[in-house]
Design a protein around this motif. Structure first.
Motif, PDB file in Angstrom:
ATOM      1  N   LYS A  86       8.566   0.719   7.534  1.00  0.00           N
ATOM      2  CA  LYS A  86       8.295   2.163   7.690  1.00  0.00           C
ATOM      3  C   LYS A  86       7.329   2.738   6.683  1.00  0.00           C
ATOM      4  O   LYS A  86       7.584   2.266   5.188  1.00  0.00           O
ATOM      5  CB  LYS A  86       9.546   2.607   7.700  1.00  0.00           C
ATOM      6  N   ILE A  87       6.641   3.653   7.016  1.00  0.00           N
ATOM      7  CA  ILE A  87       5.623   4.376   5.574  1.00  0.00           C
ATOM      8  C   ILE A  87       6.273   5.230   5.204  1.00  0.00           C
ATOM      9  O   ILE A  87       6.819   6.182   5.992  1.00  0.00           O
ATOM     10  CB  ILE A  87       4.344   4.592   6.384  1.00  0.00           C
ATOM     11  N   ASN A  88       6.656   5.350   3.909  1.00  0.00           N
ATOM     12  CA  ASN A  88       7.150   6.513   3.268  1.00  0.00           C
ATOM     13  C   ASN A  88       6.046   7.615   2.819  1.00  0.00           C
ATOM     14  O   ASN A  88       6.208   8.944   2.882  1.00  0.00           O
ATOM     15  CB  ASN A  88       7.705   6.321   1.910  1.00  0.00           C
ATOM     16  N   LYS A  89       4.718   6.990   2.588  1.00  0.00           N
ATOM     17  CA  LYS A  89       4.020   8.081   2.077  1.00  0.00           C
ATOM     18  C   LYS A  89       2.532   7.395   2.202  1.00  0.00           C
ATOM     19  O   LYS A  89       2.147   6.194   1.887  1.00  0.00           O
ATOM     20  CB  LYS A  89       4.149   8.249   0.607  1.00  0.00           C
ATOM     21  N   VAL A  90       1.418   8.073   2.427  1.00  0.00           N
ATOM     22  CA  VAL A  90       0.303   7.683   2.465  1.00  0.00           C
ATOM     23  C   VAL A  90      -0.809   8.423   1.774  1.00  0.00           C
ATOM     24  O   VAL A  90      -0.503   9.985   1.915  1.00  0.00           O
ATOM     25  CB  VAL A  90      -0.539   7.609   3.974  1.00  0.00           C
ATOM     26  N   CYS A  91      -1.610   8.245   0.535  1.00  0.00           N
ATOM     27  CA  CYS A  91      -2.363   9.156  -0.339  1.00  0.00           C
ATOM     28  C   CYS A  91      -3.832   8.785  -0.110  1.00  0.00           C
ATOM     29  O   CYS A  91      -3.879   7.646  -0.282  1.00  0.00           O
ATOM     30  CB  CYS A  91      -1.881   9.179  -1.683  1.00  0.00           C
ATOM     31  N   TYR A  92      -4.563   9.687   0.183  1.00  0.00           N
ATOM     32  CA  TYR A  92      -5.973   9.218   0.104  1.00  0.00           C
ATOM     33  C   TYR A  92      -6.746   9.934  -0.988  1.00  0.00           C
ATOM     34  O   TYR A  92      -6.648  11.077  -1.262  1.00  0.00           O
ATOM     35  CB  TYR A  92      -6.773   9.501   1.486  1.00  0.00           C
ATOM     36  N   GLU A  93      -7.485   9.217  -1.995  1.00  0.00           N
ATOM     37  CA  GLU A  93      -8.250   9.707  -2.925  1.00  0.00           C
ATOM     38  C   GLU A  93      -9.440   8.858  -3.389  1.00  0.00           C
ATOM     39  O   GLU A  93      -9.172   7.744  -3.590  1.00  0.00           O
ATOM     40  CB  GLU A  93      -7.194   9.939  -4.181  1.00  0.00           C
ATOM     41  N   ASN A  94     -10.230   9.458  -3.597  1.00  0.00           N
ATOM     42  CA  ASN A  94     -11.730   9.021  -3.977  1.00  0.00           C
ATOM     43  C   ASN A  94     -11.838   7.538  -3.264  1.00  0.00           C
ATOM     44  O   ASN A  94     -12.224   6.386  -3.797  1.00  0.00           O
ATOM     45  CB  ASN A  94     -11.356   8.442  -5.699  1.00  0.00           C
ATOM     46  N   GLY A  95     -11.919   7.806  -2.092  1.00  0.00           N
ATOM     47  CA  GLY A  95     -12.183   6.789  -1.181  1.00  0.00           C
ATOM     48  C   GLY A  95     -11.229   5.658  -1.011  1.00  0.00           C
ATOM     49  O   GLY A  95     -11.516   4.398  -0.607  1.00  0.00           O
ATOM     50  N   THR A  96      -9.961   5.685  -1.726  1.00  0.00           N
ATOM     51  CA  THR A  96      -8.853   4.825  -1.600  1.00  0.00           C
ATOM     52  C   THR A  96      -7.606   5.561  -0.640  1.00  0.00           C
ATOM     53  O   THR A  96      -7.339   6.451  -1.354  1.00  0.00           O
ATOM     54  CB  THR A  96      -8.720   4.232  -2.713  1.00  0.00           C
ATOM     55  N   ALA A  97      -7.072   4.644   0.157  1.00  0.00           N
ATOM     56  CA  ALA A  97      -5.916   4.993   0.838  1.00  0.00           C
ATOM     57  C   ALA A  97      -4.670   4.070   0.160  1.00  0.00           C
ATOM     58  O   ALA A  97      -4.756   2.715   0.229  1.00  0.00           O
ATOM     59  CB  ALA A  97      -5.754   4.681   2.385  1.00  0.00           C
ATOM     60  N   VAL A  98      -3.698   4.944  -0.412  1.00  0.00           N
ATOM     61  CA  VAL A  98      -2.647   4.108  -0.663  1.00  0.00           C
ATOM     62  C   VAL A  98      -1.425   4.126   0.129  1.00  0.00           C
ATOM     63  O   VAL A  98      -0.838   5.487   0.255  1.00  0.00           O
ATOM     64  CB  VAL A  98      -2.276   4.751  -2.154  1.00  0.00           C
ATOM     65  N   VAL A  99      -0.939   3.048   0.546  1.00  0.00           N
ATOM     66  CA  VAL A  99      -0.044   3.138   1.729  1.00  0.00           C
ATOM     67  C   VAL A  99       1.394   2.793   0.968  1.00  0.00           C
ATOM     68  O   VAL A  99       1.589   1.622   0.427  1.00  0.00           O
ATOM     69  CB  VAL A  99      -0.174   2.480   2.776  1.00  0.00           C
TER      70      VAL A  99
END
Lengths: 153, 174
Positions: A86-99
């Protein structure tokens, strides 16, 4: 002096643009999706990977109110494996997605064009049809994987 | 002469490579696929994941592929029920709090020689996919860290010898 202020204002605006875009569920995804790369705006992301020893199909897909990260792969030695989280959070910043998954796992995926790059593995985003074909290849190979497992004895 | 030197170097290199992919030795037969060499196998795993142990000779489906995790152990800390539960959180996710992902059924401590060890039986609280998984985790202190083997299965009931066999593999580490 004017040039200095111009440079400063450009730097400030670039910093503002680089602020992370995050979502935790379908609702917050709907609010920020326009700020995500084009292939991440369709409500799901399908990925496929093939090399000599590994066939993989991965996906970020809706699940309940949120999203889940799914991975199916067939490894030449390990056979077929299916996992999901299950995904809690996805953040996209400076060309990187942190899942970030509910297990606490946090994965950085670099966005290159319409591919996600994980530790050097480039996973191109594909259509649902191509994803299902890749998944079929992985799962249909399950019997073959078991046979190979026997051969390893 | 040059050929001899070259082959010695190649031999040394291949030995180093195989030693790197096997982070531990065991008296039992096993193969190892490291996350370092095949990163994609760790895409959904937590940060403690090191690789997968392949035990093709096991008669039990759940023990043929075992995930290998390494959890740092604080200085002077010992492996007991509390640290065992804490390590599980690092490995599979929280079992308590607002959003638990793991349900612990049983925790048992035991000894491997003079080293403390523990075993946990657990299962998914909610699965991201259609299958709920059952886990058996055996841990021991190993070179100043906690080495944990995670066996998983989608069948609800474990075979009677599963615990003994997993503990046996944990004990076989050199």
């Amino acid at each position: 002096m004017k040039t200095f202020f111009l440079i400063c204002s450009l730097w400030v605006s670039s910093v503002a643009i680089a602020a992370p875009v995050c979502f935790t569920d379908k609702k917050s995804y709907g609010e920020v999706k326009e700020q995500l790369p084009a292939f991440m705006r369709r409500g799901q992301v399908y990925l496929a990977y093939t090399d000599g020893s590994l066939n993989a199909a991965a996906a970020i897909i809706p699940s309940g109110r949120g999203f889940q990260f799914k991975l199916d792969y067939k490894h030449s030695l390990l056979g077929t494996t299916s996992e999901s989280g299950k995904i809690n959070k996805v953040c996209y910043e400076n060309g990187t997605a942190v899942v970030t998954l509910s297990s606490g796992a946090s994965k950085s995926l670099k966005v290159q064009g319409s591919s996600l790059v994980y530790k050097g593995y480039s996973l191109p985003s594909v259509s649902q049809q191509k994803y299902l074909a890749a998944l079929g290849k992985v799962l249909n190979a399950a019997t073959g994987g078991a046979a190979e497992g026997k051969m390893n004895k | 002469m040059n050929r001899q030197i070259l082959s010695t170097l190649l031999c040394l290199l291949s030995f180093t490579a195989s030693a790197q992919t096997r982070p531990f030795q065991s008296s039992e037969k096993f193969e190892y696929v490291a996350e370092k060499t095949d990163p994609l196998i760790g895409l959904i795993k937590t940060e403690t994941f090191q690789g997968v142990v392949l035990r093709p000779d096991s008669s039990m489906e759940s023990l043929r592929l075992i995930d290998d995790h390494l959890v740092p152990l604080e200085k002077a800390a010992v492996l007991n029920e509390k640290t065992c539960r804490e390590a599980l959180t690092r490995i599979l996710g929280p079992s308590e709090g607002k959003d638990p992902v793991i349900k612990i059924a049983k925790v048992e401590t035991f000894q491997v020689g003079s080293d403390p060890a523990c075993e946990i039986e657990a299962s998914d609280v909610k699965s991201g996919g259609p299958l709920l998984k059952r886990y058996r985790i055996a841990m021991r202190t190993y070179k100043g860290k906690i080495r944990a083997f995670v066996a998983q299965d989608t069948s609800a009931v474990a075979l009677p010898d599963e615990s003994e066999e997993l503990r046996g593999f944990l004990k076989s580490l050199k």
